[in-house]
Design a protein around this motif. Structure first.
Motif: not given
Ligand SMILES: *[C@@H]1O[C@H](CO)[C@@H](O)[C@H](O)[C@H]1NC(C)=O
Ligand SMILES: *[C@@H]1O[C@H](CO)[C@@H](O)[C@H](O)[C@H]1NC(C)=O
Length: 443
Positions: A368, A370-373, A394
């Motif tokens: 995972v 950070p900031g990824a989707y 996500n």
């Molecule tokens: C997707 O999940 C990660 C981990 O929980 C988070 O850091 C991220 O902000 C999320 N992205 C979106 C677009 O919600």
């Protein structure tokens, strides 16, 4: 007309002096009616001839003459004479006595006796010589010097005749009584037999006597019952047992196939399955049990009803193998530019005709950022739309079976996860190549 003892000719009176035991010898009473049937002593009325007939006292009076005397019957009386005395048979006749035939030598013995060869007196068997007057219904018993008329056992004298006694009137029998001439017989109801006393009835153990029960026999008072072993039912005839076809009773007895057998049933499973708890079928995991034929270079993949040997290295150019089920397309290779960076092989198995929609496989991002989707989609293998993806969040998604499918069937689905980071304009794709085996059965 009746001869009378008092009218003996004078010459015969000479003998009679010795001992003459005459009846009263009273003359016929002229005042009696013609039809009278009374006779003077020494005579008896003969209804056949309608006359009084002389009684042979020598036969009817036991020991009519004592001692050395012999008895001579005589009209209306009898004489006792010395044994040696000559006898003129026709005591009534005139003139010289007729010659006496040798067979008719006077009997020097008491009544009921006759001389034998040695001149001693032996009993006359009146019964054997038909010298008796017993009725046909009576038994004649010879006695020393006489005989006796008696009723046979089971008969009773009523008037002159012997009449059968109806023993059944006396309740001799426990169940039923059959009167028979001179006797009776007890009978028992069916299921009973005569006891040792021939009167009481005891239960028959039909089970020991060859009762026609095909399987089990239970004796009871007066009867018996047939029963059947488990898995059999008693036929309407009450004796024979017929197999119960358990399989026809319920289709739920066996998960796969019910086979009726004499007295029981058994469940069978298709190939690749084993019986679990008598009715359920459980897939045999050939890969775990070692009953597979996969080579060293192969991986055994179990599925419902069988297994598959897959090459452990399934990576195709330009992918290279980085672990047992993971192929990587090196970024350095220009051919990899438009390709998912990695392909991971996974295998799963489902049963036929599952109710839908059914969650079948969860995809999870392993790393995972950070900031990824992450976005998930079915990239290949779902031309008929049997599956769809439901995104959970996500980093994970669920593969859902949309339509009921019937095996045996095999899907190879490329599940793509696209990772995007809009801030960094980063986009990466990886594929999970999921092989879904659909078994032939619902179990
Ligand atoms: C997707 O999940 C990660 C981990 O929980 C988070 O850091 C991220 O902000 C999320 N992205 C979106 C677009 O919600
Ligand atoms: C019962 O009857 C049988 C057959 O007639 C006979 O042999 C037996 O002696 C009888 N028993 C008694 C107790 O009367």
């Amino acid at each position: 007309m009746l001869p009378c003892a008092s009218c003996l000719p004078g010459s015969l009176l000479l003998w009679a002096l010795l001992l003459l035991l005459l009846g009263s010898a009273s003359p016929q009473d002229s005042e009696e009616p013609d039809s009278y049937t009374e006779c003077t002593d020494g005579y008896e009325w003969d209804p056949d001839s309608q006359h009084c007939r002389d009684v042979n006292e020598c036969l009817t009076i036991p020991e009519a003459c004592k001692g050395e005397m012999k008895c001579i019957n005589h009209y209306g009386g009898y004489l006792c004479l010395p044994r040696s005395a000559a006898v003129i048979n026709d005591l009534h006749g005139e003139g010289p006595p007729p010659p006496v035939p040798p067979a008719q030598h006077p009997n020097p013995c008491p009544p009921g006796y006759e001389p034998d060869d040695q001149e001693s007196c032996v009993d006359v068997d009146e019964c054997a010589q038909a010298l008796h007057d017993c009725r046909p219904s009576q038994d004649c018993h010879n006695l020393p010097g006489s005989y006796q008329c008696t009723c046979p056992d089971g008969y009773r004298k009523i008037g002159p005749e012997c009449v059968d006694i109806d023993e059944c009137r006396y309740r001799y029998c426990q169940h039923r009584c059959v009167n028979l001439p001179g006797s009776f017989r007890c009978q028992c109801e069916p299921g009973f037999q005569l006891g040792p006393n021939n009167r009481s009835c005891v239960d028959v153990n039909e089970c020991d006597m060859g009762a026609p029960c095909e399987q089990r026999c239970f004796n009871s008072y007066g009867t018996f019952l047939c029963r059947c072993h488990q898995g059999y039912e008693l036929h309407r005839d009450g004796f024979s047992c017929s197999d119960i076809d358990e399989c026809s009773y319920s289709s739920y007895l066996c998960q796969y196939r019910c086979v009726n057998e004499p007295g029981r049933f058994s469940c069978h499973c298709p190939q690749g399955y084993q019986l679990l708890a008598t009715r359920l079928c459980q897939d045999i995991d050939e890969c775990e049990s070692g009953a597979h034929q996969c080579s060293e270079a192969q991986t055994c993949v179990n599925f419902h009803g069988g297994y598959r040997c897959v090459d452990t290295n399934r990576c195709v150019e330009p992918y290279i193998q980085v672990s047992d089920n993971r192929c990587l397309c090196p970024a350095s290779n220009p051919l990899c530019r438009e390709q998912p960076s990695s392909i991971v092989h996974r295998y799963m198995t489902i049963t036929s005709e599952r109710s839908v929609p059914a969650d079948v496989f969860q995809i999870q991002a392993t790393s995972v950022y950070p900031g990824a989707y992450n976005a998930f989609q079915i990239r290949a293998g779902n031309s008929q739309g049997d599956f769809y993806i439901r995104q959970i969040n996500n980093v994970s998604a669920m593969l859902v079976l949309a339509r009921p499918v019937t095996g045996p069937r095999e899907y190879v689905l490329d599940l793509e996860m696209v990772t995007m980071n809009s801030l960094m304009s980063y986009r990466a794709s990886s594929v999970l190549r999921l092989t879904v085996f659909v078994g032939a059965y619902t179990f």
